[in-house]
Structures are given as structure tokens and as C-alpha cells.
Design a protein around this motif. Structure first.
Motif, short mmCIF file in Angstrom:
data_model
loop_
_atom_site.label_atom_id
_atom_site.label_comp_id
_atom_site.label_asym_id
_atom_site.label_seq_id
_atom_site.Cartn_x
_atom_site.Cartn_y
_atom_site.Cartn_z
N GLY A 243 -4.83 -4.80 -1.55
CA GLY A 243 -4.65 -6.01 -0.78
C GLY A 243 -3.17 -6.31 -0.56
O GLY A 243 -2.41 -5.45 -0.10
N LEU A 244 -2.78 -7.53 -0.91
CA LEU A 244 -1.39 -7.93 -0.85
C LEU A 244 -0.71 -7.79 -2.20
O LEU A 244 0.52 -7.69 -2.28
CB LEU A 244 -1.30 -9.42 -0.48
N GLU A 245 -1.49 -7.78 -3.26
CA GLU A 245 -0.95 -8.08 -4.57
C GLU A 245 -0.27 -6.90 -5.26
O GLU A 245 0.58 -7.11 -6.11
CB GLU A 245 -2.08 -8.59 -5.47
N LYS A 246 -0.67 -5.70 -4.93
CA LYS A 246 -0.17 -4.57 -5.72
C LYS A 246 0.50 -3.52 -4.85
O LYS A 246 0.50 -2.34 -5.17
CB LYS A 246 -1.32 -3.97 -6.53
N LEU A 247 1.07 -3.96 -3.73
CA LEU A 247 1.67 -3.00 -2.80
C LEU A 247 2.82 -2.23 -3.43
O LEU A 247 2.90 -1.00 -3.31
CB LEU A 247 2.15 -3.73 -1.55
N SER A 248 3.68 -2.94 -4.16
CA SER A 248 4.82 -2.21 -4.73
C SER A 248 4.35 -1.34 -5.89
O SER A 248 4.83 -0.22 -6.07
CB SER A 248 5.91 -3.19 -5.17
N ALA A 249 3.37 -1.84 -6.66
CA ALA A 249 2.88 -1.05 -7.79
C ALA A 249 2.24 0.24 -7.31
O ALA A 249 2.42 1.30 -7.92
CB ALA A 249 1.87 -1.87 -8.60
N VAL A 250 1.51 0.18 -6.23
CA VAL A 250 0.83 1.39 -5.77
C VAL A 250 1.82 2.36 -5.15
O VAL A 250 1.60 3.58 -5.17
CB VAL A 250 -0.38 1.05 -4.86
N ASP A 251 2.90 1.86 -4.62
CA ASP A 251 3.96 2.77 -4.18
C ASP A 251 4.44 3.62 -5.36
O ASP A 251 4.61 4.84 -5.22
CB ASP A 251 5.15 1.97 -3.62
N ALA A 252 4.64 2.96 -6.49
CA ALA A 252 5.08 3.70 -7.68
C ALA A 252 4.00 4.66 -8.15
O ALA A 252 4.29 5.79 -8.55
CB ALA A 252 5.46 2.72 -8.79
N GLU A 253 2.75 4.23 -8.09
CA GLU A 253 1.66 5.06 -8.61
C GLU A 253 1.45 6.32 -7.78
O GLU A 253 1.27 7.41 -8.30
CB GLU A 253 0.36 4.25 -8.65
N VAL B 286 -8.89 2.68 -7.03
CA VAL B 286 -8.93 2.24 -5.63
C VAL B 286 -7.54 1.91 -5.09
O VAL B 286 -7.42 1.15 -4.13
CB VAL B 286 -9.90 1.04 -5.45
N GLY B 287 -6.53 2.53 -5.67
CA GLY B 287 -5.17 2.27 -5.18
C GLY B 287 -4.90 2.89 -3.82
O GLY B 287 -4.23 2.30 -2.98
N GLY B 288 -5.42 4.08 -3.60
CA GLY B 288 -5.12 4.77 -2.35
C GLY B 288 -6.34 4.97 -1.48
O GLY B 288 -7.45 4.61 -1.85
N LEU B 289 -6.11 5.52 -0.29
CA LEU B 289 -7.22 6.05 0.49
C LEU B 289 -7.79 7.26 -0.25
O LEU B 289 -7.09 7.90 -1.02
CB LEU B 289 -6.74 6.47 1.88
N ASP B 290 -9.03 7.60 -0.02
CA ASP B 290 -9.69 8.64 -0.80
C ASP B 290 -9.33 10.04 -0.29
O ASP B 290 -10.13 10.71 0.36
CB ASP B 290 -11.20 8.42 -0.79
N LEU B 291 -8.10 10.46 -0.61
CA LEU B 291 -7.67 11.79 -0.19
C LEU B 291 -8.40 12.88 -0.96
O LEU B 291 -8.53 14.01 -0.47
CB LEU B 291 -6.16 11.93 -0.37
N THR B 292 -8.87 12.56 -2.17
CA THR B 292 -9.65 13.56 -2.92
C THR B 292 -10.87 13.98 -2.11
O THR B 292 -11.08 15.17 -1.86
CB THR B 292 -10.09 12.97 -4.28
N SER B 293 -11.66 13.00 -1.69
CA SER B 293 -12.87 13.33 -0.92
C SER B 293 -12.53 13.98 0.42
O SER B 293 -13.29 14.79 0.93
CB SER B 293 -13.70 12.07 -0.68
N LEU B 294 -11.38 13.60 0.98
CA LEU B 294 -10.97 14.19 2.25
C LEU B 294 -10.71 15.69 2.09
O LEU B 294 -11.08 16.50 2.94
CB LEU B 294 -9.72 13.49 2.77
#
Lengths: 454, 454
Positions: A416-426, B183-191
Motif C-alpha cells: 500500500g502506502l505504508e511500506k514503500l521504502s521498506a520493500v525497496d530495501a527488501e 506480499v511485498g512484491g509482484l509474484d515474479l516467482t509464479s511468473l
């Protein structure tokens, strides 16, 4: 554009009443809207969604697809000048097929309504997010919703066979044939599931159903340490009696829950607690006996067994008040949603306890231990600016901890909006770049839910 | 480029011997190579794969990722001037984690070897494609391989948690964290799963494992009609005793099998045959009793029950000789791989019988009835040009039939070279365009397995 939409969709399908706009501008995450929306638009068919997207695309107006707004990451929040595309009026269960074990539904169908309709035919829709009584199937699919039954049945993605999707420019596609197996194309179905409204508007969903399970029965057990509870959970997962639910609470949550609801049925002296349920239609008694055996061998101090629905509801009561109980502890809370490989859960709990000591705020952790998906809750006093600052800093540290332990900042709630920077790192820049590239293929002008997820 | 690869990977890792090139130029589909390859290259690490891709990308040399070449659609066949990237030397099982119920393997690990290594720790790798004794995990993932156990455990995609992938330009990504939920990213694994080598080179695979199941037991039953057998299969699927295998054979296959192997254990007067197995660790006797009850209620003329491994092997014998038996009927055969919603299977069989009458060639159908995924086999005399032409025309008609019944031209074998035009019809231009757009994001210059799948 709004005039044209009113003509095509009807007056009442296009709403600009500020009260309605305000109400439809945010989900349950606590995140505010990014900006003021243009209108709420309520289509009743795929054709109407397609028309909305064609016009929005032509006029470069952002569109935020919305369901019941029960999300917890701000994914459906308003962005400036956006059409809030409220899909809750597309609420028809189109077909339940008892031979093919499948249902075809519109995105606005309430999750619990589908489950009830399936149950009437002795069938079962397995995904069971906590918000199932209110959430929509479209929202569940867009967020790849989880819940307490994932440990046996998987996440929402595992139930989805095929999607009808309206693309950013109004084109309508079906992601795949509705067969159980299909390897003709790339897996666009899985790509759309969990894409949080950034790749397309889901207008029809084909899900797989299962034969109805048996009644839910199970046990709760209190332990003298988190280690003992986790070891018991791991042993249950390694055995042949896969539970339909396997939930954990740590000492902080037990304490907060008892303070909030003294009748929650928790052992007052326990340092950890497990809830283990089975919905097996045959030999459920063997499952229960196995759970009792495992928890006793791990030194359970108290074991409650429930084999009727009322007793099971009592066992679930403690787990159900998690959020209000933790909220009440200090007046406000930040709820995390981390997942790690199950073998790292003990490390996670140890590190969270250290972090809590270090920052001076309570952190209580509960959740779906069978999936390695826990919800640490950081408690703070909203009237104390220091605590507020510390809580938000702690939130970032918890996310970093999940990544450090080989896990993810979000197991089921989304970005959503909340974890954009965290997911960049992940995910790192290369993976993020690929994702944005894929977004560009499906939504080249970026009208769909801009600023979210990606 | 080959000189540079020899220097970096070693002399023996770069092969240009024409005999080896010929042998590595095609899979088991019967489709010829598209053209002569440049070399076979055998990397031993992700770094070496990355180097190959960097050089191939820089020199615009196509790369065809290959495993054990057991594919059935030409997906791994040579294309002109290509590097055949033979990943079978990357054959290490890196880790089996009994807590996290996961294994991390290189792509060249033989499927059966992973299953055996898991079994040593009382764990279970569920996917079981027919070629498991020879096929590689990399190939299984690239094709999203199916098999006889999918009816209970799903396809290869359902077992994959995360992939390490070398992109077309040599960059290395991990598609997701290895957690059960993320659920951080789009599902590139399944892709990537099922992308048949067109999007990236899979260099490491994290799969989920299960606790070991019980011994396989089950029944076979002969029926007086296909309708009765299908009705019995549908009733079994709707009940609580989900089989681990549910296979079907029609009258033509039964006849061909008995002609090929009179001891195959099939009832000579049956018009259809079901194989129903369970691997339940508890209450398997209840499963068997339920299957016997269902098939008898559908008029089964003969029921054989097997509750020890030798007897089960006997029951499986008939199913295992399907391809040679059908091949022997006229000297050659075209093997289809269609899937339809399970409720359309009877229509499919009726239409196939009509088609067989119409074209004058035997069509026998067997396969994974529980998934709606059947393998019609068109038999013809390879020395009769009329029959050869008719067989290929019939092949196209069978694919069209699958689409007409709401299904797919390929349930588990893939597109490769063989079904490119059919899948164009199935998915339509918009979906095909999106897929090619996604391909362009991951492989902008098109070096990865050009001319396949997409």
C-alpha cells in the motif's frame, strides 16, 4: 468526464458528496489519504468498469480500485484528483459449480457470503482473512489476503483459478482458462493477485472450492516459555496432523489480553500460548490427541480441549481481541506483519524482546506461527510525542529485523502506502525495476493506483 | 566468445562436438531442432551462468536453457547459432530444512533424487511428473510440470517458494523471500514458473516440502461406460477422501494396452477404467472403503484393491504403458495434453469419439481425470502419407475442441515449439501482447530461448 459517466452509469453511480468522498478515502490502516479525490464511481458491470477506465485513461485521471476498505496498508486510499472506483455494487455470485468445485463471482461479493453460499452446497471456500465478514473477494485477491486457515489451505492466490481484468485503457482480458491446470501462458493470474490495484481492475474471479471440511475442533495450551511453544508448533507442523489453524501469543499479548478481557480464557502464568485447530472430516479425534500429546511433551502448563462450536468460540476469543487489547495497553499501537522462515521465529522473538527493552515500549507478538507470519504490535501513548517518535522508529527497526532474518516486511497485509521504502530495501533496485517495467506494460500511463505498492 | 567461456568455465564446459550438439538439440517431443546450435555450455555455478548470459547478451547470441531434455513440447530444442545452456552439472541439493519444511536445490538436481533425499528425513517433495526419475527440478519449474499427484498436491508451481534467476543480461535476482507467505512484491516467482526459459535462467530453487505421507494404496475399477467412470470420479472428488492419484482410461486405451501387454491387469470387457490411490497416513482404510463404495454404486464391473506396494505397482502397470501401447497400435501417435473444467470431460470424450469416427483414426484418451487434464492420443501409420496428414489435422481439431469446451491446449506439457499457433488462438492477441511486453522487460534483446512459448 463525470458528466459522461453520469449519463452512462446513472446519476447515483457518480458521487461527489464530500462526506462520501471522505468516508471512501481511506482504509483501516490509519494512513491518511494522499490527497482529495475527484469522485466515487460505482460501476455495476464489466462494461461500465471498462468505460470508466477508457475515460480515465483518455483524461489521465488516476483510478483507485476499492472494495470494502478493510485493508491495513493504505492500498485503497485516495490520491489527488482520483476516481475512487467502488466495486462493492458488483456483488453477484455468478455461479457455484459442484462438479468442477469452482465459483465465479464479481469482485464486490463479501468473502463470508461466498463461504456461506458454498457451504449450502456442502462446499468450502478456504481463504478466511480476519475481515471475511466485511471484506470483498476483489479486495482479497488484490491483496492476496491471508488469515488463520492459510497453514492448511494456503493464501488467496492458491484459491484463484482465473480472473477477468479491465486493463488501464479499458481493454478486458481473462488471465487464463478456468481449468485447474493450464500452462499455455505466463501466469498472469498470479501476477494480478496481490498487485493491489496497480495492474488492472479485477471484474470477475473464478476460485476453486473444496469439499466441506468437518466441524472445527481443537486445543489451546499455555507454556512456560516461547521456546517451548515454538518447538511444539514446529513438531505439529512436521507431523501428519496438519492443523487448519495454528496461532501463537507471547507473554506481552497474554498480559494485555487478560487486562482487556479477564474472561479471555488465558492462563495467567503462561509465557506463551498456542491455539491448534483441526477441521478434518475423518479421524479428527486422532488430530486432537496428537496435539495434546505434542504440547504436553513440550511442558504445556495448561491444556484446554474444545470439541463443540461453543467451546471453540471460547478458545478463539483471546485471539480475536488481539488488536483492541494491544491498542488499550498504551492507547495506540503500530501493527506489524512480518514473516520469516519458521526456523527463525525464535530468533525473531528474542530480537523483538531486546528491541522492546532497548526502546522502552512494549512489543507484543501474536499470529500465524504455522506460516512463520507474526504480527508484532508496538504499543505507545499517542499523547506522548517521544513515544510516538520512538514507536515509528521501532516500526522501521522491526521491518529491518524481518529482512535480516531472511524474511519479509509483509506476510499478508501488503505494501500500500505504508511500506514503500521498506520493500525497496527488501527487494532491491533490480527487482523493483522489473516490477515497474511490468507495471508499464499493463498500465503505460500510470493511471491505476499511482504511488501504491510499486 | 567461446574462447572466453573456455578460459573462464574450463575446456570441458564448452562443447562443440557435433555428436553432442545433435544429442542436446531436441527433447522428447519429436519436434526437430529449429537450427544448428553453436555450442553446449555447462556452467557449474550461478556466477558462471551470469558470465554466459553477459557474454551472450553482449554478442547477441541466443541461449536455450536445458535440463534433462525430457520435455514434450520442444521447449528446450536448439535454435540457430544458440548456446545450449546445459544446467545438469548444477546438481547439488544445497539444503533440506526439516523445521521450515523446505529444500534449496540447484536446477540440475534430478526430481527423484530430491524426493529420495527428502524421504530420508521423513519429508515429501510432492510434485511427481512422469519423467521424475530423469527430469531436473529446473526443467520441472520452467515447464510447471504436472503429473499423477497433482490432484491432491497441486502442480510444481504450488511447491515453489522462491527462485534465484539469472536475467538475460547476466544480472542475478531472487524473485521473493523464501517465506511461506510474502506480499511485498509482484509474484515474479509464479511468473518465472512455466515460462519455459524465455524470461530468465533458473539457478537456484527453494521448494516447500511436506511431512511424509503414508504408503500408497488404492483400487482400480472397470466400468461399462465412460460416463459411469467419470461420474464416479466426480463423486470421489466431491467427497472428503481426496485421492493422491485419480487416473482414467477409455476403451481405446484399454484395448491398445491389452494388445501391448496382456498381463496389464485390465478387465477385457471394460469400456473405461479408473485408478484411485490414497497416500493418507491415517485412516487410509476409510479412503479405500469409500472409493470401493463409490465405484460400485456407479456399476463398476470389476474392482481390484491393492494395499501393498507390489499390488499397487501392478495397478499402475497399465497406466505406465500408455504411450508405448498407443504408439504400437498404428506405429506412431500424436499425444495431446488438453485440460477442461471437470464438468466438461464427458463432452470432451463424446466429441473425441465423433472426431475419431470422422477422420478414421483411433483416438484413445487417458490421464489425470481429477484435474480435468487428459491425454488424447491420435494413432496413425507413419508410412501412410494420408494418415500422417490426417493425424496432424486431427491434432489441430483436438486443440480447438479443448478451447471450445472452455479449456486449454496444454494442461502440463507447455507450448515450446509445438503449440504456438494454438495458444495464440487460446489466449488472444491482447494477452499475447502483454506476455511479449513482459518478456521485453526481462529480456529486452530477446536472447533467451527465442521463438518458444511466446
Amino acid at each position: 468526464m463525470l458528466t459522461q459517466l453520469r449519463e452512462s452509469l446513472g446519476e447515483q453511480a457518480v458521487v461527489t458528496d464530500p462526506a462520501v468522498l471522505a468516508e471512501r478515502s481511506h482504509d483501516r490502516s490509519g494512513s491518511p489519504a494522499v490527497g482529495a479525490p475527484l469522485a466515487v464511481v460505482r460501476p455495476r458491470s464489466t462494461d461500465q468498469v471498462s468505460l470508466v477506465m477508457r475515460l480515465a485513461h483518455a483524461h489521465d485521471v488516476p483510478v483507485v480500485p476499492q472494495g470494502a476498505l478493510t485493508g491495513l496498508a493504505g492500498g485503497a486510499n485516495a490520491v489527488p484528483g482520483a476516481i475512487l472506483l467502488d466495486l462493492t455494487a458488483m456483488d453477484q455470485i455468478l455461479r457455484i459449480d459442484p462438479i468442477d468445485l469452482a465459483a465465479v463471482v464479481q469482485p464486490g461479493v463479501i468473502t463470508a457470503d461466498l463461504a456461506a453460499a458454498a457451504a449450502e452446497q456442502d462446499l468450502f471456500y478456504a481463504p478466511d482473512p480476519a475481515s471475511a465478514a466485511e471484506s470483498t473477494l476483489g479486495g482479497n485477491v488484490a491483496t492476496n489476503a491471508g488469515g488463520m486457515r492459510c497453514v492448511k489451505y494456503g493464501v488467496t492466490r492458491d484459491a484463484v483459478r482465473s480472473l477477468e481484468v479491465v486493463l488501464a485503457n479499458g481493454d478486458v482480458i481473462r488471465t487464463s482458462p478456468p481449468t485447474v491446470k493450464a500452462v499455455g501462458g505466463l501466469d498472469l493470474t498470479s501476477l494480478l493477485v496481490g498487485s493491489e490495484g496497480t495492474l488492472g481492475v479485477i471484474t470477475e474471479i473464478t476460485v476453486g472450492l473444496l469439499p466441506a471440511p468437518g466441524p472445527v475442533r481443537g486445543i489451546t495450551a499455555g507454556f512456560s516459555s516461547s521456546k517451548a511453544a515454538l518447538d511444539a508448533a514446529n513438531q505439529i507442523m512436521a507431523g501428519p496432523h496438519r492443523p487448519s489453524t495454528l496461532e501463537f501469543m507471547d507473554e506481552v499479548v497474554i498480559g494485555a489480553t487478560l487486562a482487556y478481557d479477564p474472561d479471555a480464557g488465558l492462563p495467567t502464568d503462561a509465557k506463551a500460548w498456542l491455539l491448534v485447530l483441526t477441521d478434518a472430516r475423518t479421524a479428527a479425534a486422532d488430530d486432537i490427541a496428537s496435539y495434546v500429546d505434542v504440547v504436553r511433551r513440550h511442558g504445556a502448563m495448561r491444556v484446554d480441549v474444545a470439541d463443540d462450536p461453543d467451546r471453540v468460540a471460547e478458545l478463539l476469543r483471546a485471539r480475536r481481541v488481539l488488536n483492541p487489547a494491544m491498542h488499550a495497553l498504551r492507547g495506540d499501537s503500530l501493527n506489524e506483519d512480518v514473516a520469516v522462515p519458521r526456523g527463525r521465529l525464535f530468533d525473531l522473538l528474542v530480537r523483538l524482546a531486546e528491541l522492546s527493552d532497548q526502546v522502552g515500549l512494549p512489543i507484543g507478538t501474536a499470529g500465524h506461527v504455522g506460516d512463520g507470519n507474526l504480527h508484532p504490535v508496538i504499543c505507545f501513548d499517542p499523547d506522548d510525542p517521544d513515544q510516538v517518535r520512538t514507536a515509528h522508529r521501532t516500526h522501521e527497526l522491526v521491518l529491518g529485523l524481518a529482512n535480516e532474518l531472511g524474511g519479509t516486511v509483509t506476510g499478508e497485509h501488503g505494501i500500500g502506502l505504508e511500506k514503500l521504502s521498506a520493500v525497496d530495501a527488501e527487494l532491491g533496485p533490480r527487482l523493483r525495476g522489473l516490477q515497474r517495467g511490468i507495471k508499464d506494460v499493463l498500465d503505460p500511463t500510470g493511471v491505476l493506483n499511482p504511488g501504491k505498492k510499486l
